[in-house]
Design an enzyme around this catalytic site. Structure first.
Site, PDB file in Angstrom:
ATOM      1  N   TRP A   1       0.844  -1.190   0.000  1.00 23.05           N
ATOM      2  CA  TRP A   1       0.000   0.000   0.000  1.00 23.05           C
ATOM      3  C   TRP A   1       0.881   1.242   0.000  1.00 23.05           C
ATOM      4  CZ3 TRP A   1      -4.708   1.494  -1.084  1.00 23.05           C
ATOM      5  CH2 TRP A   1      -5.138   2.753  -0.666  1.00 23.05           C
ATOM      6  N   LEU A   2       0.571   2.220  -0.857  1.00 22.11           N
ATOM      7  CA  LEU A   2       1.300   3.481  -0.928  1.00 22.11           C
ATOM      8  C   LEU A   2       0.406   4.590  -0.403  1.00 22.11           C
ATOM      9  CD1 LEU A   2       2.763   3.109  -4.542  1.00 22.11           C
ATOM     10  CD2 LEU A   2       3.949   2.646  -2.388  1.00 22.11           C
TER      11      LEU A   2
ATOM     12  N   ASP B   1       5.156   5.216 -19.122  1.00 22.04           N
ATOM     13  CA  ASP B   1       3.773   5.708 -19.169  1.00 22.04           C
ATOM     14  C   ASP B   1       3.596   6.745 -18.060  1.00 22.04           C
ATOM     15  OD1 ASP B   1       1.126   5.969 -19.907  1.00 22.04           O
ATOM     16  OD2 ASP B   1       0.456   4.113 -18.944  1.00 22.04           O
TER      17      ASP B   1
END
Length: 297
Positions: free
Chosen positions: A99-100, A201
């Site tokens: 999780w960030l 990207d």
């Protein structure tokens, strides 16, 4: 998250075997897959991206790119999450990541960290040249693998030409592009550069700042390329601050002609968006092609 996916995750052979799944919350995860914030027993939080079984190929490519970027990222400045697991189930495919915790902090660490990633990877550049070792994706669009010795040949043959072929469905004519592509390849082949590992990207939705002040990158379409392709895309949709560019350029000084190459490198992303979404991106792609032809022919 439906019950079948919950059960598959915590099953004895699941990605979260032995864990207790305390809570599941949907989060923004792009336009292709669904994404979840999973809270486990003991308070640990992980991120899950899910899709149908055929999404496994996309998840494998993403995991491969994340691993490569993670290995070159300066950990004190830039977090690239290393995948925790990937699995194909009966009716789901899942990619599990740390999780960030994103924040609105400045992007100084993000800019410096990206520059150091580009710099350090160029010192360990793949001996095969420019390209990538497997076929991949840019969003849900195809991004062919393969290798070329010269940068212009790689950009034309591995990136522009496949997108231009897809563009025939909305009016592009390959025969009208041949002379332009030859001129562009010659133009880029004159550059004296070493391949760098790039995100591939890098729009604002695929990067950010963390609550501890470090930057982060995710959802890559990585390959070995001219480092400027990442910087060019940061200009396409915005979302990057002056602090980001100032910090990047303090490590990697802008090269002569870099501003002129922004339009060249972003032509690839405009074509990809035109092929995926149509609409105004088709007109933008045609306008960009006309502009580049005037410049190079």
């Amino acid at each position: 998250m439906d019950s079948s996916l919950r059960e598959a995750l915590v099953a004895p052979n699941g990605l979260l075997a032995g864990e207790t799944l305390e809570s599941v919350h949907p989060v923004s995860g792009g336009c292709i897959h669904r994404a979840w914030r999973l809270t486990l027993g003991g308070g640990r939080i992980v991120f899950a991206k899910s899709g149908p079984p055929q999404a496994m190929d996309l998840f494998e490519v993403e995991a491969d790119a994340l691993d490569a970027l993670h290995d070159h990222a300066p950990r004190e400045l830039l977090v690239v999450p290393r995948p925790l697991g990937i699995s194909r189930m009966a009716v789901h495919a899942v990619l599990l990541l740390p999780w960030l915790q994103l924040s609105a902090m400045d992007q100084t660490a993000l800019g410096r960290g990206l520059a150091l990633l580009h710099q350090s990877s160029s010192l360990a550049a793949d001996s095969r040249g420019y390209g990538w070792h497997r076929d991949g994706y840019i969003g849900s669009g195809p991004q062919p693998g393969g290798w070329r010795d010269r940068w212009g040949d790689a950009f034309i043959e591995l990136r522009l030409l496949p997108q231009l072929k897809l563009g025939c469905s909305w009016g592009l004519k390959l025969e009208d592009c041949q002379a332009f592509l030859e001129a562009l390849a010659t133009h880029l082949n004159r550059l004296s550069i070493t391949p760098s590992l790039v995100h591939g990207d890098l729009w604002g939705g695929n990067a950010g700042a963390l609550s501890d002040g470090r930057g982060t990158l995710f959802d890559p379409a990585a390959w070995w390329a001219h480092h400027e392709v990442d910087l060019a895309m940061t200009r396409l949709f915005g979302g990057f601050s002056r602090d980001f560019y100032r910090a990047y350029n303090a490590v990697m000084t802008a090269e002569p002609g870099s501003q002129d190459r922004i339009e060249i490198y972003n032509f690839y992303h405009l074509l990809n968006h035109a092929n995926l979404f149509g609409g105004g991106y088709i007109d933008q792609s045609k306008a960009c092609l006309r502009s580049l032809v005037r410049r190079l022919m």
